[in-house]
Design a protein around this motif. Sequence first.
Motif, PDB file in Angstrom:
ATOM      1  N   THR A 198       0.897  -1.153   0.000  1.00 54.32           N
ATOM      2  CA  THR A 198       0.000   0.000   0.000  1.00 54.32           C
ATOM      3  C   THR A 198       0.935   1.202   0.000  1.00 54.32           C
ATOM      4  O   THR A 198       1.647   1.442   0.982  1.00 54.32           O
ATOM      5  N   THR A 199       1.000   1.916  -1.121  1.00 59.49           N
ATOM      6  CA  THR A 199       1.935   3.041  -1.209  1.00 59.49           C
ATOM      7  C   THR A 199       1.251   4.334  -0.785  1.00 59.49           C
ATOM      8  O   THR A 199       0.118   4.604  -1.184  1.00 59.49           O
ATOM      9  N   VAL A 200       1.946   5.092   0.033  1.00 57.42           N
ATOM     10  CA  VAL A 200       1.398   6.351   0.541  1.00 57.42           C
ATOM     11  C   VAL A 200       2.469   7.429   0.366  1.00 57.42           C
ATOM     12  O   VAL A 200       3.580   7.292   0.884  1.00 57.42           O
ATOM     13  N   VAL A 201       2.153   8.478  -0.383  1.00 56.14           N
ATOM     14  CA  VAL A 201       3.093   9.600  -0.522  1.00 56.14           C
ATOM     15  C   VAL A 201       2.870  10.519   0.673  1.00 56.14           C
ATOM     16  O   VAL A 201       1.757  11.005   0.906  1.00 56.14           O
ATOM     17  N   ALA A 202       3.938  10.713   1.464  1.00 55.78           N
ATOM     18  CA  ALA A 202       3.837  11.495   2.702  1.00 55.78           C
ATOM     19  C   ALA A 202       4.608  12.804   2.551  1.00 55.78           C
ATOM     20  O   ALA A 202       5.482  12.931   1.698  1.00 55.78           O
ATOM     21  N   LYS A 203       4.283  13.755   3.412  1.00 59.07           N
ATOM     22  CA  LYS A 203       5.059  15.000   3.436  1.00 59.07           C
ATOM     23  C   LYS A 203       6.324  14.765   4.271  1.00 59.07           C
ATOM     24  O   LYS A 203       6.371  13.852   5.096  1.00 59.07           O
ATOM     25  N   ASP A 204       7.318  15.609   4.062  1.00 57.46           N
ATOM     26  CA  ASP A 204       8.598  15.451   4.756  1.00 57.46           C
ATOM     27  C   ASP A 204       8.511  16.056   6.161  1.00 57.46           C
ATOM     28  O   ASP A 204       9.100  17.085   6.471  1.00 57.46           O
ATOM     29  N   THR A 205       7.737  15.372   7.020  1.00 57.03           N
ATOM     30  CA  THR A 205       7.564  15.825   8.412  1.00 57.03           C
ATOM     31  C   THR A 205       8.084  14.719   9.335  1.00 57.03           C
ATOM     32  O   THR A 205       8.139  13.562   8.927  1.00 57.03           O
ATOM     33  N   PRO A 206       8.458  15.043  10.574  1.00 57.06           N
ATOM     34  CA  PRO A 206       9.038  14.034  11.469  1.00 57.06           C
ATOM     35  C   PRO A 206       8.166  12.777  11.594  1.00 57.06           C
ATOM     36  O   PRO A 206       6.953  12.879  11.826  1.00 57.06           O
ATOM     37  N   ALA A 207       8.790  11.600  11.414  1.00 61.86           N
ATOM     38  CA  ALA A 207       8.149  10.278  11.516  1.00 61.86           C
ATOM     39  C   ALA A 207       7.124  10.014  10.410  1.00 61.86           C
ATOM     40  O   ALA A 207       6.459   9.001  10.419  1.00 61.86           O
ATOM     41  N   PHE A 208       6.991  10.989   9.463  1.00 63.95           N
ATOM     42  CA  PHE A 208       6.100  10.827   8.304  1.00 63.95           C
ATOM     43  C   PHE A 208       4.648  10.565   8.762  1.00 63.95           C
ATOM     44  O   PHE A 208       4.198  11.244   9.676  1.00 63.95           O
ATOM     45  N   LEU A 262      10.996   2.161  19.602  1.00 58.95           N
ATOM     46  CA  LEU A 262       9.856   3.040  19.874  1.00 58.95           C
ATOM     47  C   LEU A 262      10.326   4.346  20.516  1.00 58.95           C
ATOM     48  O   LEU A 262       9.902   5.437  20.112  1.00 58.95           O
ATOM     49  N   VAL A 263      11.224   4.235  21.502  1.00 58.33           N
ATOM     50  CA  VAL A 263      11.720   5.415  22.227  1.00 58.33           C
ATOM     51  C   VAL A 263      12.472   6.349  21.273  1.00 58.33           C
ATOM     52  O   VAL A 263      12.324   7.571  21.332  1.00 58.33           O
ATOM     53  N   HIS A 264      13.243   5.748  20.346  1.00 59.43           N
ATOM     54  CA  HIS A 264      14.000   6.537  19.368  1.00 59.43           C
ATOM     55  C   HIS A 264      13.058   7.415  18.532  1.00 59.43           C
ATOM     56  O   HIS A 264      13.297   8.619  18.354  1.00 59.43           O
ATOM     57  N   VAL A 265      11.964   6.803  18.051  1.00 63.55           N
ATOM     58  CA  VAL A 265      11.017   7.562  17.210  1.00 63.55           C
ATOM     59  C   VAL A 265      10.260   8.591  18.054  1.00 63.55           C
ATOM     60  O   VAL A 265      10.080   9.737  17.639  1.00 63.55           O
ATOM     61  N   ALA A 266       9.838   8.187  19.273  1.00 63.78           N
ATOM     62  CA  ALA A 266       9.090   9.108  20.153  1.00 63.78           C
ATOM     63  C   ALA A 266       9.947  10.328  20.506  1.00 63.78           C
ATOM     64  O   ALA A 266       9.472  11.471  20.485  1.00 63.78           O
ATOM     65  N   ASN A 267      11.226  10.090  20.800  1.00 65.32           N
ATOM     66  CA  ASN A 267      12.135  11.205  21.118  1.00 65.32           C
ATOM     67  C   ASN A 267      12.296  12.130  19.918  1.00 65.32           C
ATOM     68  O   ASN A 267      12.349  13.356  20.064  1.00 65.32           O
ATOM     69  N   GLY A 268      12.368  11.531  18.732  1.00 62.79           N
ATOM     70  CA  GLY A 268      12.490  12.324  17.495  1.00 62.79           C
ATOM     71  C   GLY A 268      11.290  13.242  17.308  1.00 62.79           C
ATOM     72  O   GLY A 268      11.433  14.415  16.931  1.00 62.79           O
ATOM     73  N   ILE A 269      10.097  12.713  17.591  1.00 60.23           N
ATOM     74  CA  ILE A 269       8.879  13.534  17.458  1.00 60.23           C
ATOM     75  C   ILE A 269       8.885  14.634  18.530  1.00 60.23           C
ATOM     76  O   ILE A 269       8.581  15.794  18.256  1.00 60.23           O
ATOM     77  N   TYR A 270       9.273  14.271  19.761  1.00 55.65           N
ATOM     78  CA  TYR A 270       9.288  15.238  20.858  1.00 55.65           C
ATOM     79  C   TYR A 270      10.243  16.405  20.548  1.00 55.65           C
ATOM     80  O   TYR A 270       9.911  17.571  20.741  1.00 55.65           O
ATOM     81  N   GLU A 271      11.417  16.065  19.995  1.00 55.97           N
ATOM     82  CA  GLU A 271      12.423  17.099  19.718  1.00 55.97           C
ATOM     83  C   GLU A 271      12.090  17.943  18.483  1.00 55.97           C
ATOM     84  O   GLU A 271      12.405  19.132  18.440  1.00 55.97           O
ATOM     85  N   ASN A 272      11.458  17.306  17.498  1.00 55.79           N
ATOM     86  CA  ASN A 272      11.273  17.989  16.209  1.00 55.79           C
ATOM     87  C   ASN A 272       9.866  18.519  15.944  1.00 55.79           C
ATOM     88  O   ASN A 272       9.619  19.100  14.892  1.00 55.79           O
ATOM     89  N   CYS A 273       8.942  18.278  16.880  1.00 58.96           N
ATOM     90  CA  CYS A 273       7.563  18.781  16.680  1.00 58.96           C
ATOM     91  C   CYS A 273       7.140  19.645  17.863  1.00 58.96           C
ATOM     92  O   CYS A 273       6.174  19.315  18.580  1.00 58.96           O
ATOM     93  N   PRO A 274       7.839  20.764  18.095  1.00 55.24           N
ATOM     94  CA  PRO A 274       7.511  21.590  19.277  1.00 55.24           C
ATOM     95  C   PRO A 274       6.109  22.170  19.242  1.00 55.24           C
ATOM     96  O   PRO A 274       5.543  22.503  20.280  1.00 55.24           O
ATOM     97  N   ASN A 275       5.538  22.289  18.018  1.00 55.01           N
ATOM     98  CA  ASN A 275       4.205  22.897  17.916  1.00 55.01           C
ATOM     99  C   ASN A 275       3.058  21.885  17.945  1.00 55.01           C
ATOM    100  O   ASN A 275       1.899  22.244  17.791  1.00 55.01           O
ATOM    101  N   ASP A 276       3.392  20.611  18.111  1.00 57.02           N
ATOM    102  CA  ASP A 276       2.348  19.583  18.210  1.00 57.02           C
ATOM    103  C   ASP A 276       1.493  19.894  19.439  1.00 57.02           C
ATOM    104  O   ASP A 276       2.033  20.119  20.533  1.00 57.02           O
ATOM    105  N   GLU A 277       0.167  19.908  19.274  1.00 57.62           N
ATOM    106  CA  GLU A 277      -0.708  20.326  20.381  1.00 57.62           C
ATOM    107  C   GLU A 277      -0.638  19.380  21.585  1.00 57.62           C
ATOM    108  O   GLU A 277      -1.020  19.742  22.699  1.00 57.62           O
TER     109      GLU A 277
END
Length: 796
Positions: A198-208, A262-277
């Motif tokens: 199942t191919t999905v074109v994603a935007k270049d955002t953290p963790a896609f 899991l922790v690696h990806v979660a940390n990546g989102i935490y560090e790179n998505c400061p505006n996530d609600e």
Amino acid sequence: MKRTIKKAAVIGSGIMGSAIAAHLANIGVEVLLLDIPPRELTEAEQKKGLTLESKAVRNRIVNDHLANSLKSKPSPIYHQKFAERITTGNTEDDMAKIATADWIIEVVVERLDIKQKVFEQVEKYRKPGTLITSNTSGIPIKFMSEGRSEDFQKHFCGTHFFNPPRYLKLFEIIPGPKTSTEVLDFLNNYGEKFLGKTTVVAKDTPAFIGNRIGIYGIMSLFHLVKEMGLTIEEVDKLTGPVIGRPKSATFRTVDVVGLDTLVHVANGIYENCPNDEVHELFKLPGFIDTMMQNKWLGSKTGQGFYKKVDKDILSLDLDTLEYRAARKASFATLELTKTIDKPIDRFKVLIKGTDKAGEFYRKNFAGMFAYVSNRIPEITDDLYKIDDAMKAGFGWENGPFEIWDAVGVEKGLELIKAEGLEAAAWINDMLASGNKSFYTLKEGATYYYDLASKSQKKVPGQDSFIILNNIRESKKIWSNSEAIIQDLGDGIINLEFQSKMNTIGGGVLQGINKAIDLAEKEYDGLVIGNQAANFSVGANIGMIFMMAVEQEYDELNMAIKMFQDTMMRVRYSSIPVVVAPHGMTLGGGCEMSMHADKVVAAAETYIGLVEFGVGVIPGGGGSKEMALRASDTFRKNDVELNVLQEYFLTIGTAKVSTSAYEAYDLGILQKGKDVVVVNKDRQLAEAKKHAKLLADAGYTQPIKRKDVKVLGKQALGMFLVGTDSMEAGHYISEHDKKIANKLAYVMAGGDLSEATLVTEQYLLDLEREAFLSLCGERKTLERIQFMLTKGKPLRN
């Protein structure tokens, strides 16, 4: 420009690199797999007098990684022979060889500086126009191709396979700033058509897309489990098959994937998505920090949320962080859903629960609905891509927006409000524009709500698929409680099983006969296919058990004869019958496939005659068919007994293929006749195409066979000596021997004094007699009962 992929180069042979190489080999691509050469010798290499310059030493890392991957279970490869398509090398001696590759995939460690060094090397050797992609799970694509040539940047993007690549269908494509549309279109099509994704074109955002939503889901549960005082068993019970998720649910899945991943990806989102609600939600709770420090990472370290001690599974108590005996979880709300077959129909009931489960679902879905609504247009412009990603990457049966539709859009907004959360403004815009749901069904196609036009647009890519959910009612010709017949168009009809686990009982057999009747009168051909998790787990053994216990042998004899006669109708009807197996295709499901004019199997088909496990022999034509296929294989000067023995052992050891390709080795699928489809979504359309081709070629009703060569006493004697020695060596039980001897009698054609040509009906009568006699054995009834109650075979 027409682009084809004949050769691929995979740089990085770790768990993902080797598995990607194996999956490319699965579909016939020649693969060059490279990794760094070692910097020091092992003790064994020193003893052999090898040096760091020796070829064997320089390719040790890549060879070890690939060997470990090919030995792993589940296997990354459809057939071990396919591994011959992979050549190994190292990044110092063999980098120049990438010049012959059509697609270069980088799968090295998740560090931008290392990836950039690899790309610098790649640029020296790749030929212009070659695709170059990175299998990153989160590093921004825009940084990777900085400083590279225009041709490189134009042909570069991210291609994120989910692990394990053979089994998880999600394939995210992430364009870089200068990726050409031609490259994106090609990879989109190639992923779906050739890789079976199942191919999905994603935007270049953290963790896609997949990991952004999936990791949110897991992190929210980490917090919710503490907030509500739930145990890990309770959460796994609530988030497993009851809501259409894998059996491993949440915590078992984390153990399998690895807590560190899991922790690696979660940390990546935490560090790179400061505006996530819900930014703080991605902060690791205290118990996760402790588990990381203790290296309780899951299966890879022997303990995680669960720990196996001898035969016992212990669970982690999240309050004391000590392991304790697992506790059974049960909730009144879940009991209310037991009569509801489809998970999508359970959600309305689950959110109304008055117990802890109901409260859990309201909180969990409220958070999920709000979160996914707020990710559009940040991670994608199209809501269906989020659903596709969660279904293909995390094994969910229904995506978040499909679940929201199931409970009602307005009801979902109520849940969100009750939890003090906020949905994105576009949800209210959608309702205001008169669109009351995220999806609608029109003329057999699925439409989704498009934010830009504020209208329903057709989900792209459906035209190459047949989706039974979309046509089940509108194209229905006939149905009973266990089967439904639909018109697929172009003169071809389809029979879909609808019994529990797609077992084959009276209702399904009636459906097959009705479908053949209809096709013979009004249509050109018949497909027997469905889109459930499994094609069929075989005959309804519950029905057989009841008849045998009640000693209703005349009725049982008639039921078996009806099964046999129906299989023979599949083979000898006046129209072509194509069977489309996938997933578990056991016992009667396998027998049906073996009697078709053609099988169009999904690559992930686990097919076999497993009747020995319940104390009987194949009774729906399977034993007869194996004898017939052995007879057709006999060649002049062959040792015919050896050929027959192979077919006998396939049944006697209840072998099940681990892929459709292995089924050729077992004699269940036939080379030159049956075909394999990698993308299961395309299977029914492909089966319809083959039924049409057979019909258009001037299909002629086959003549019943009277030329099956059976070997009589010669074969029977060999089999009986074999089963005697197997029992004497304690390899099989006395009852196993009895079943094997019955099968031997059938496949030898009885105790005829010499090799003889017989009819199929002669063998079917022997088969039915043997089956019935075994149903009168106490130990067979014990096996059937054990399978019905425990779901696994009993060796008695």
